[in-house]
Design a protein around this motif. Structure first.
Motif, PDB file in Angstrom:
ATOM      1  N   ASP A  62       0.810  -1.230   0.000  1.00  0.00           N
ATOM      2  CA  ASP A  62       0.000   0.000   0.000  1.00  0.00           C
ATOM      3  C   ASP A  62       0.838   1.271   0.000  1.00  0.00           C
ATOM      4  O   ASP A  62       0.286   2.375  -0.057  1.00  0.00           O
ATOM      5  CB  ASP A  62      -0.922   0.010   1.220  1.00  0.00           C
ATOM      6  CG  ASP A  62      -2.138  -0.893   1.041  1.00  0.00           C
ATOM      7  OD1 ASP A  62      -2.124  -1.720   0.104  1.00  0.00           O
ATOM      8  OD2 ASP A  62      -3.086  -0.782   1.837  1.00  0.00           O
ATOM      9  N   MET A  71      -2.038   2.444  -5.309  1.00  0.00           N
ATOM     10  CA  MET A  71      -3.162   3.085  -4.629  1.00  0.00           C
ATOM     11  C   MET A  71      -3.849   4.157  -5.473  1.00  0.00           C
ATOM     12  O   MET A  71      -4.781   4.813  -5.000  1.00  0.00           O
ATOM     13  CB  MET A  71      -2.670   3.707  -3.319  1.00  0.00           C
ATOM     14  CG  MET A  71      -1.971   2.725  -2.382  1.00  0.00           C
ATOM     15  SD  MET A  71      -3.012   1.329  -1.916  1.00  0.00           S
ATOM     16  CE  MET A  71      -4.198   2.132  -0.833  1.00  0.00           C
ATOM     17  N   THR A  88      -7.049   5.526  -3.362  1.00  0.00           N
ATOM     18  CA  THR A  88      -6.926   6.700  -2.485  1.00  0.00           C
ATOM     19  C   THR A  88      -6.346   7.903  -3.199  1.00  0.00           C
ATOM     20  O   THR A  88      -6.028   8.902  -2.559  1.00  0.00           O
ATOM     21  CB  THR A  88      -6.026   6.366  -1.283  1.00  0.00           C
ATOM     22  OG1 THR A  88      -4.696   6.093  -1.766  1.00  0.00           O
ATOM     23  CG2 THR A  88      -6.543   5.163  -0.511  1.00  0.00           C
ATOM     24  N   PRO A 142      -0.664   6.455   0.569  1.00  0.00           N
ATOM     25  CA  PRO A 142      -0.412   5.138   1.174  1.00  0.00           C
ATOM     26  C   PRO A 142      -1.279   4.903   2.404  1.00  0.00           C
ATOM     27  O   PRO A 142      -1.768   5.845   3.035  1.00  0.00           O
ATOM     28  CB  PRO A 142       1.068   5.200   1.551  1.00  0.00           C
ATOM     29  CG  PRO A 142       1.335   6.660   1.760  1.00  0.00           C
ATOM     30  CD  PRO A 142       0.476   7.374   0.760  1.00  0.00           C
ATOM     31  N   THR A 143      -1.482   3.642   2.730  1.00  0.00           N
ATOM     32  CA  THR A 143      -2.164   3.281   3.968  1.00  0.00           C
ATOM     33  C   THR A 143      -1.137   3.299   5.100  1.00  0.00           C
ATOM     34  O   THR A 143      -0.116   2.614   5.004  1.00  0.00           O
ATOM     35  CB  THR A 143      -2.773   1.870   3.880  1.00  0.00           C
ATOM     36  OG1 THR A 143      -3.594   1.778   2.714  1.00  0.00           O
ATOM     37  CG2 THR A 143      -3.608   1.565   5.119  1.00  0.00           C
ATOM     38  N   ARG A 184      -5.170  -6.886  -5.469  1.00  0.00           N
ATOM     39  CA  ARG A 184      -4.230  -5.767  -5.363  1.00  0.00           C
ATOM     40  C   ARG A 184      -2.831  -6.352  -5.443  1.00  0.00           C
ATOM     41  O   ARG A 184      -2.412  -7.096  -4.561  1.00  0.00           O
ATOM     42  CB  ARG A 184      -4.417  -5.003  -4.050  1.00  0.00           C
ATOM     43  CG  ARG A 184      -3.582  -3.727  -3.956  1.00  0.00           C
ATOM     44  CD  ARG A 184      -3.890  -2.968  -2.672  1.00  0.00           C
ATOM     45  NE  ARG A 184      -5.308  -2.681  -2.529  1.00  0.00           N
ATOM     46  CZ  ARG A 184      -5.861  -2.134  -1.449  1.00  0.00           C
ATOM     47  NH1 ARG A 184      -5.084  -1.818  -0.402  1.00  0.00           N
ATOM     48  NH2 ARG A 184      -7.155  -1.906  -1.390  1.00  0.00           N
TER      49      ARG A 184
END
Length: 203
Positions: free
Chosen positions: A30, A36, A40, A44-45, A103
């Protein structure tokens, strides 16, 4: 991989259950803005969110019902983590309709891994897990993900719009839903069965 539960293998992939030790793998996946981009906008997460929310949710999904959830994808030849596949109930505990997702690391793009894993999950779902319908969704502008859905046998159903707290580039075009029913899959897998020809069409 003797300490993890393997769900299935394909020609090039091993799909296994995640473990509590996999948080760094998910965080690294992520962290790539390209991965991403359609989720998003490239943000990043945070690793803390992976550890405290994302991974616990993944681990809690197994066996509810059995055989559905999120699966870590590793390359068979060397065990390298490529990403993950999602194959979980749309409604908790009900295997009849499941959501397909994936993913993968950018390094795995364009090699057919997403299609290979998606097809294997669809086959397992319809032949062993009691699945009646597979659905998948992505941003309308995500051409790569849409191609994977089509190659896995799913077809376009609708375009819809959602209210996002932080809209990203392309979200104005909406989301698209693709789907495949067990009956459609059976006809595509064995066209002779749909015509009623005996013995697979050998007269």
């Amino acid at each position: 991989m003797s300490d993890v539960s393997i769900f299935l293998t394909t020609d090039r992939l091993v799909l296994r259950e995640f473990t509590p030790d996999d948080a760094p793998l998910l965080a690294d996946l992520d962290a790539d803005p390209a991965v991403m981009r359609h989720l998003t906008g490239g943000r990043p997460t945070p690793p803390a969110e992976i550890r405290e929310r994302v991974l616990p949710r993944i681990l809690a999904a197994y066996r509810q019902p059995p055989g559905l959830g999120w699966w870590a994808a590793q390359r068979r030849t060397d065990g390298v983590f490529l990403g993950w596949f999602e194959f979980r109930p749309v409604r908790a505990g009900d295997p009849r309709e499941v959501e397909l997702g994936y993913r993968l690391h950018r390094s795995a793009w364009g090699a057919g891994y997403a299609t290979e894993g998606a097809r294997a999950l669809v086959h397992r779902g319809f032949t062993e897990l009691g699945v009646e319908r597979v659905v998948a969704a992505t941003m309308a502008v995500n051409a790569g993900s849409r191609r994977v859905m089509e190659k896995a046998g799913l077809s376009y159903r609708r375009t819809f719009h959602q209210d996002w707290p932080e809209p990203i580039d392309g979200s104005e075009h909406g989301e698209v839903e693709y789907a495949l029913t067990r009956a459609e899959w059976a006809r595509a897998t064995d066209p002779a069965a749909a015509t009623g020809a005996p013995d697979g069409g050998r007269l």
